[in-house]
Motif scaffolding. Sequence first.
Motif, PDB file in Angstrom:
ATOM      1  N   PHE A  85       0.816  -1.212   0.000  1.00 38.26           N
ATOM      2  CA  PHE A  85       0.000   0.000   0.000  1.00 38.26           C
ATOM      3  C   PHE A  85       0.849   1.261   0.000  1.00 38.26           C
ATOM      4  CE2 PHE A  85      -2.211   3.524   1.956  1.00 38.26           C
ATOM      5  CZ  PHE A  85      -3.380   3.559   1.215  1.00 38.26           C
ATOM      6  N   ASP A 117      -0.910   3.382   6.691  1.00 39.97           N
ATOM      7  CA  ASP A 117      -1.038   2.072   6.069  1.00 39.97           C
ATOM      8  C   ASP A 117      -1.803   1.139   7.004  1.00 39.97           C
ATOM      9  OD1 ASP A 117       0.772   1.467   8.064  1.00 39.97           O
ATOM     10  OD2 ASP A 117       2.434   0.993   6.707  1.00 39.97           O
ATOM     11  N   ALA A 118      -1.807  -0.153   6.691  1.00 39.09           N
ATOM     12  CA  ALA A 118      -2.581  -1.111   7.482  1.00 39.09           C
ATOM     13  C   ALA A 118      -2.154  -1.127   8.944  1.00 39.09           C
ATOM     14  CB  ALA A 118      -2.444  -2.506   6.872  1.00 39.09           C
ATOM     15  N   ASN A 166      -5.976  -2.891   2.896  1.00 41.67           N
ATOM     16  CA  ASN A 166      -5.359  -1.986   3.860  1.00 41.67           C
ATOM     17  C   ASN A 166      -6.127  -1.929   5.181  1.00 41.67           C
ATOM     18  OD1 ASN A 166      -3.285  -0.080   4.433  1.00 41.67           O
ATOM     19  ND2 ASN A 166      -4.685   1.612   4.064  1.00 41.67           N
TER      20      ASN A 166
END
Length: 211
Positions: free
Chosen positions: A49, A140-141, A170
Amino acid sequence: MTVARFLVVLDADSTLIRDEVIELLADEAGRRAEVQAATEAAMRGEVDFASSLRSRVAALEGVGIDAFERVRARIRPTPGVRELTAAVHERGGVVGVVSGGFHEILDHIAPGLGVDRWLANRLAIVDDAVSGTVEGDIVDATVKARSLRAWADELGVKTHATIAIGDGANDLEMMAAAGLGLAFNAKPAVRAAANLVVGPVDLRAVIPLLP
């Protein structure tokens, strides 16, 4: 310190709102097709991502800050979003949004949709135009999951009383960190990993699941 009964955290693009903001911004640069393809690959989890976001933001270089107002005017709230946030508040809960999108848009739309707190990326601006880079750490995640945990701690909410709602790869870490992870308008991998899949693209469907 604010104390809440429970916490609901949503993704923004394609969850809180119907749109992918970066694609609307890419329209302003005449590069929507390439950015849209890259966004879809990232949401399916096919590419990292953060790397994908950097490349997509690079495509926005030169977009003037006057474009932000035009993009905000095009945003379509997801059906049922205001009813959901009102229901959360009526039950003593808090609504958070953590987004791989941008503060430049979210700061203006979140309050009107009943969101209490939010976190997103911030575009670097040089000479009143997007420079093509992101300021600071990318959401991000991992950052999404960390934000859910941090907000829950601040609010005195136990993990079992947290709900995460998302559509893309994500969002998977955030959904796993929550007491209940809901796939909404979601990609197949997200639907497979979620505790529950919300069928209709209407956030009112989440209300019966609230504590």
